[in-house]
Design a protein around this motif. Structure first.
Motif, mmCIF file in Angstrom:
data_model
loop_
_atom_site.group_PDB
_atom_site.id
_atom_site.type_symbol
_atom_site.label_atom_id
_atom_site.label_comp_id
_atom_site.label_asym_id
_atom_site.label_seq_id
_atom_site.Cartn_x
_atom_site.Cartn_y
_atom_site.Cartn_z
ATOM 1 N N SER A 1 8.924 9.249 26.639
ATOM 2 C CA SER A 1 10.258 9.700 27.035
ATOM 3 C C SER A 1 10.158 10.754 28.130
ATOM 4 O O SER A 1 9.167 11.474 28.222
ATOM 5 N N CYS B 1 13.866 6.692 27.837
ATOM 6 C CA CYS B 1 12.765 6.432 26.905
ATOM 7 C C CYS B 1 12.390 4.961 27.047
ATOM 8 O O CYS B 1 13.268 4.097 27.213
ATOM 9 N N TYR C 1 14.120 7.101 19.845
ATOM 10 C CA TYR C 1 13.023 6.145 19.733
ATOM 11 C C TYR C 1 13.429 4.945 18.882
ATOM 12 O O TYR C 1 12.933 3.837 19.071
#
Length: 326
Positions: free
Chosen positions: A77, A62, A24
């Motif tokens: 994701s 993602c 992330y």
């Protein structure tokens, strides 16, 4: 398969120090808001992707989304047991706006359910969300009604000042836990008191009466233990009755409250008020005794709002907690 949220502590929150160890972080740093890796061949260095690789997953992506109406980005994701198509990015770009709206709907729906459960109750909240939210909408049903009041509140608040709020929360937690165990629901907080409802929900009056007596006894024991632990004169009083109530909305055209009304509610409230007069921690109605059959007769007493005196029932002496503050 969906990927868990950012790696972080046991609460699920991510610390800045550990953010780079999550994919992330990569997405948040890229203008495209997109990251993809082949789990079988890439040396990605992310522990969570190592775990997915060991589980036999082959491909991962993602992407960042913008939730409508907020400044907060969202991250989604996907991990797959088969390889994604080569034009995955183009496909995702064409769906990004739709995915954002879907995520927004899911987020707002989850938020509404949580707010309803928190502020209205685990059972009553969903009813309101399902449409029981118009003034006057109500139903008549049999239910157990319990009032719980924190004793000596005024004197205690003067003595400990602002510490009264966390103390109240601690007491409410103890009582609320026992209420939930026995199938009850805290419908509302009224200052230093609670209005608690035990819906029959297929149970008999006998079963609900027994559940209410068990709730009171367990709550009294826990509150007394809290009092000893905190070194403060903390105590509660209970009034309990089972009867017919009106369960629904009341209020103005602009502001509604979901509540219970009727003589059964009034009687439970008056019985709780008798705790001070009789110097006992709990007072029960004849209906409760008819189901529980474990209480002692406490005499016949006049209560405000009723023309005839009512018989009341008390916990056996062996089950009582020390005298409550007045």
């Amino acid at each position: 398969r969906g990927l868990p949220n950012l790696e972080g502590d046991s609460t699920g929150s991510a610390s800045p120090r550990r953010l780079p160890r999550s994919p992330y972080w990569t997405v948040s740093e890229q203008e495209s808001g997109y990251f993809r890796t082949h789990l079988e061949t890439a040396d990605h260095g992310y522990p969570i992707l190592d775990r997915l690789q060991k589980e036999g997953l082959k491909d991962y992506c993602c992407l960042g989304l913008q939730i409508p109406g907020t400044d907060l980005p969202a991250l989604v994701s996907i991990a797959s047991e088969a390889s994604f198509p080569d034009d995955l990015y183009d496909r995702i770009e064409s769906l990004r706006a739709i995915l954002s709206l879907c995520l927004y709907g899911a987020y707002r729906g989850s938020q509404a359910r949580q707010i309803a459960r928190t502020y209205i109750g685990a059972r009553t909240g969903p009813r309101v969300l399902e449409g029981a939210n118009s003034r006057g909408s109500a139903q008549t049903l049999e239910a157990g009604i319990m009032f719980c009041d924190l004793r000596g509140f005024t004197a205690l608040s003067e003595q400990i000042g602002t510490r009264i709020l966390p103390l109240m929360n601690t007491v409410f937690d103890a009582v609320g836990d026992e209420v939930e165990k026995q199938g009850g629901e805290i419908l509302k907080f009224i200052g230093d008191a609670m209005l608690i409802v035990f819906g029959l929900d297929g149970r008999s009056t006998t079963a609900v009466s027994q559940a209410m007596v068990a709730t009171v006894q367990a709550s009294l024991e826990r509150v007394e233990a809290l009092s000893r632990h905190l070194g403060e004169p903390v105590a509660v009083g209970f009034g309990c009755h089972v009867g017919q109530v009106i369960y629904g909305n009341v209020g103005t055209s602009e502001r509604l409250d979901f509540t219970v009304l009727g003589p059964a509610v009034n009687l439970a409230s008056r019985l709780e008020g008798l705790c001070k007069e009789l110097r006992v921690p709990a007072v029960f109605s004849q209906t409760i005794q008819g189901g529980a059959k474990s209480l002692n007769f406490g005499g016949v007493h006049r209560v405000k709002g009723l023309t005839k005196p009512v018989p009341v029932w008390l916990l056996p002496q062996a089950m009582r907690i020390s005298a409550i503050p007045q």
